[in-house]
Enzyme design. Structure first.
Site, PDB file in Angstrom:
ATOM      1  N   SER A 126       2.185   1.840   5.807  1.00  0.00           N
ATOM      2  CA  SER A 126       3.298   2.364   6.591  1.00  0.00           C
ATOM      3  C   SER A 126       3.978   3.530   5.887  1.00  0.00           C
ATOM      4  O   SER A 126       3.952   3.646   4.653  1.00  0.00           O
ATOM      5  CB  SER A 126       4.324   1.241   6.815  1.00  0.00           C
ATOM      6  N   TYR A 150      10.259  -4.206   3.850  1.00  0.00           N
ATOM      7  CA  TYR A 150       8.975  -3.939   4.506  1.00  0.00           C
ATOM      8  C   TYR A 150       8.204  -2.862   3.749  1.00  0.00           C
ATOM      9  O   TYR A 150       7.003  -3.009   3.455  1.00  0.00           O
ATOM     10  CB  TYR A 150       9.233  -3.501   5.946  1.00  0.00           C
ATOM     11  N   LYS A 154       4.589  -3.247   1.726  1.00  0.00           N
ATOM     12  CA  LYS A 154       3.422  -2.414   1.996  1.00  0.00           C
ATOM     13  C   LYS A 154       2.967  -1.678   0.727  1.00  0.00           C
ATOM     14  O   LYS A 154       1.759  -1.593   0.438  1.00  0.00           O
ATOM     15  CB  LYS A 154       3.737  -1.412   3.111  1.00  0.00           C
TER      16      LYS A 154
END
Length: 325
Positions: A126, A150, A154
């Site tokens: 991402s 998040y 990642k």
């Protein structure tokens, strides 16, 4: 070729699986397709893929999946950004621990086979691995410094994958996808969900909430391009990327105002009037620090292709989703 899609019930997983079933990969149509997710993946495409259900963060699940010895693994499974930020332990369990378990299971199979088993893993990463301040165009060697759980998850998996590839346990690399737009269906818990909502809902005659300023710029690709990235990745090996196994992918850079203008040009003023401005500080705090534009020279040189502009992204949604209702 045996192909495993983790996150096979998700939007990208489903579109990728149907494309592989219909068209094969790299000219190879003799493949065995396996879809895995926390829920049973639906299927209405060509052939009869194996549909598996389980929790990828469970080591026993990873062991069983690796024991089936897939040649190519698309690692798409994750909880989305908003959910990962709101539920810290859940985010790290699903978005990072699952990768550790899977890579360890692959290593065990590799060693048990005296090195003969060496699958390729394509990890869906991402843009959230980055944070500002940014240059006008972000180069391929820009550093990662995530400012969300998040993004940290990642980035951690990117490092894990690179080390397992370096040690020779598997092939593969990470692809940092642009924000995928326009997603079909209903809004999800991703902080970026509004980017699709402000296009999708008005085109379906429904109101949509815009929680951020129209000046916000971001990096986009259509679901069609996302599938194209995935299928093209099957023909790329880690050796072609050198020591840097995380790839920024090409996309379309535009502001929210540009999105709305493109929607106006395609669908008219009455559709655009369905967008309602309601600022949301929590969403703004997550997305306002996301990157805006990438050079993506390495990916372009490797043959990855993006959408022409945001009008093309909207038209893809109309052609593939609205016209089939």
């Amino acid at each position: 070729m045996k192909v495993l899609i983790l996150g096979g019930a998700g939007m990208i997983g489903q579109k990728l699986a149907h494309d592989i079933a219909a068209n094969g990969l790299s000219g190879d149509t003799a493949h065995e397709l396996i879809l895995h997710d926390i829920i049973t993946p639906p299927w209405n495409g060509k052939g009869s893929p194996t549909l598996l259900t389980g929790n990828i963060s469970d080591p026993e699940t990873s062991t069983a999946l690796a024991a089936s010895k897939p040649d190519l693994i698309y690692f798409l499974s994750a909880i989305v950004s908003g959910d990962a930020e709101a539920n810290f332990a859940k985010g790290w369990d699903i978005n990072m621990r699952s990768a550790w378990n899977l890579f360890e299971a692959i290593r065990a199979e590799h060693e048990a086979s005296n090195g003969r088993y060496k699958p390729k893993v394509i990890f869906s990463s991402s843009l959230a691995v980055f944070s500002g301040p940014y240059p006008d165009t972000i180069p391929d060697d820009f550093f990662t410094a995530p400012q969300s759980s998040y993004g940290a998850q990642k980035a951690a998996v990117e490092l894990l994958l690179a080390d397992y590839v370096r040690k020779g346990f598997m092939d593969g690399f990470s692809m940092r996808l642009p924000t995928i737009c326009v997603r079909p269906g209903k809004p999800n818990l991703a902080a970026s969900s509004f980017y699709s909502s402000i296009i999708r809902e008005p085109l379906n005659g429904q109101e949509a909430i815009l929680p951020v300023p129209e000046t916000l710029r971001h990096w986009f690709a259509s679901p069609k391009s996302a599938v194209g990235f995935m299928t093209h990745a099957a023909s790329i090996s880690a050796s072609q990327l050198g020591k840097h196994l995380s790839l920024n992918l090409p996309g379309v850079s535009c502001t929210v105002a540009d999105q709305i203008e493109a929607l106006h040009d395609i669908a008219g003023a009455d559709v655009v009037k369905l967008i309602k401005r309601e600022p949301n500080e929590a969403i703004q705090n997550i997305v306002m620090g996301w990157p805006e534009r990438f050079a993506a020279k390495r990916a372009l040189n490797l043959g990855f292709q993006a959408d022409k502009d945001f009008k093309a992204i909207i038209q893809t949604y109309i052609d593939t989703e609205l016209c089939h209702k």
